[in-house]
Design a protein around this motif. Structure first.
Motif, PDB file in Angstrom:
ATOM      1  N   ILE A 182       0.832  -1.200   0.000  1.00 39.94           N
ATOM      2  CA  ILE A 182       0.000   0.000   0.000  1.00 39.94           C
ATOM      3  C   ILE A 182       0.870   1.256   0.000  1.00 39.94           C
ATOM      4  O   ILE A 182       0.597   2.216  -0.738  1.00 39.94           O
ATOM      5  CB  ILE A 182      -0.986  -0.002   1.183  1.00 39.94           C
ATOM      6  N   ASN A 183       1.941   1.250   0.788  1.00 41.16           N
ATOM      7  CA  ASN A 183       2.848   2.394   0.820  1.00 41.16           C
ATOM      8  C   ASN A 183       3.499   2.635  -0.531  1.00 41.16           C
ATOM      9  O   ASN A 183       3.708   3.782  -0.951  1.00 41.16           O
ATOM     10  CB  ASN A 183       3.925   2.214   1.905  1.00 41.16           C
ATOM     11  N   GLU A 184       3.844   1.553  -1.246  1.00 42.94           N
ATOM     12  CA  GLU A 184       4.427   1.685  -2.573  1.00 42.94           C
ATOM     13  C   GLU A 184       3.412   2.287  -3.554  1.00 42.94           C
ATOM     14  O   GLU A 184       3.767   3.109  -4.389  1.00 42.94           O
ATOM     15  CB  GLU A 184       4.912   0.330  -3.087  1.00 42.94           C
ATOM     16  N   ILE A 185       2.159   1.866  -3.451  1.00 37.59           N
ATOM     17  CA  ILE A 185       1.106   2.400  -4.322  1.00 37.59           C
ATOM     18  C   ILE A 185       0.896   3.892  -4.055  1.00 37.59           C
ATOM     19  O   ILE A 185       0.771   4.680  -4.985  1.00 37.59           O
ATOM     20  CB  ILE A 185      -0.227   1.629  -4.113  1.00 37.59           C
ATOM     21  N   LEU A 186       0.891   4.252  -2.764  1.00 32.29           N
ATOM     22  CA  LEU A 186       0.648   5.649  -2.389  1.00 32.29           C
ATOM     23  C   LEU A 186       1.881   6.527  -2.592  1.00 32.29           C
ATOM     24  O   LEU A 186       1.771   7.754  -2.595  1.00 32.29           O
ATOM     25  CB  LEU A 186       0.185   5.720  -0.926  1.00 32.29           C
ATOM     26  N   GLY A 187       3.022   5.906  -2.762  1.00 32.99           N
ATOM     27  CA  GLY A 187       4.257   6.657  -3.014  1.00 32.99           C
ATOM     28  C   GLY A 187       4.846   7.104  -1.761  1.00 32.99           C
ATOM     29  O   GLY A 187       5.527   7.891  -1.431  1.00 32.99           O
TER      30      GLY A 187
END
Length: 187
Positions: A182-187
């Motif tokens: 999720i953190n990777e998706i949100l940047g």
């Protein structure tokens, strides 16, 4: 049994030696709280850690063995409060330094340096803890959990020691991977 310090427990008519040192029991408690494994696996592993000859024990004795292990961890008290588990106020790992400091005061020595300290003795020391860092942290946690206002000095302490007061959530490997995704998706 309150005046004795058992190092053996009778299960199914057979006496089994147990690992009664406080460090062993703290490891067992950590195993029982393992979020990675199903409850049955945690219990089985905990019993294998607790009973010295666990693998010689017949499997039809496991239920009794589990009850007696919990009885031992509860210092010979039967846990009759089956309704709802209490809110966690202490984390043996996170609060380890606070616990050790206060127990050392009660014991008059550094208990970590003692070769063997029976779990029930350790808990007697723990019950003898009075005012100190641990009681302050637990009192603030309790007020926060209940939504009660903190006194001014408690607010100041909490502001300076938030990471010590707030109990850290333990995540499973799957939960950590999902958070990372999720953190990777949100940047």
């Amino acid at each position: 049994m309150i005046w004795g310090l058992p190092d053996k427990i009778e299960v199914g008519g057979i006496e089994y030696a147990v690992n009664a040192d406080y460090r062993d029991i703290l490891d067992i408690i950590e195993q029982l709280d393992n979020p990675e494994e199903p409850r049955e696996i945690c219990l089985y592993c905990a019993m294998a850690m607790f009973y010295e000859d666990f693998f010689e024990m017949p499997s039809d004795a496991y239920a009794e063995a589990a009850e007696l292990m919990i009885w031992f961890i509860n210092c010979g008290e039967n846990d009759e409060q089956e309704q709802q588990p209490p809110q966690k106020q202490i984390d043996w790992q996170q609060d380890g330094l606070l616990i050790a400091a206060d127990i050392n005061k009660v014991a008059g020595c550094d208990v970590r340096a003692v070769e063997f300290l029976h779990w029930w003795t350790f808990m007697a020391y723990f019950m003898g803890i009075g005012e100190g860092q641990l009681s302050t942290v637990v009192a603030i946690r309790d007020k926060l959990r209940k939504g009660k206002p903190l006194d001014d000095w408690e607010k100041e302490y909490y502001r300076k020691n938030k990471s010590r007061v707030d109990l850290k959530k333990r995540y499973t490997a799957d939960e950590l991977a999902e958070r990372e995704r999720i953190n990777e998706i949100l940047g």
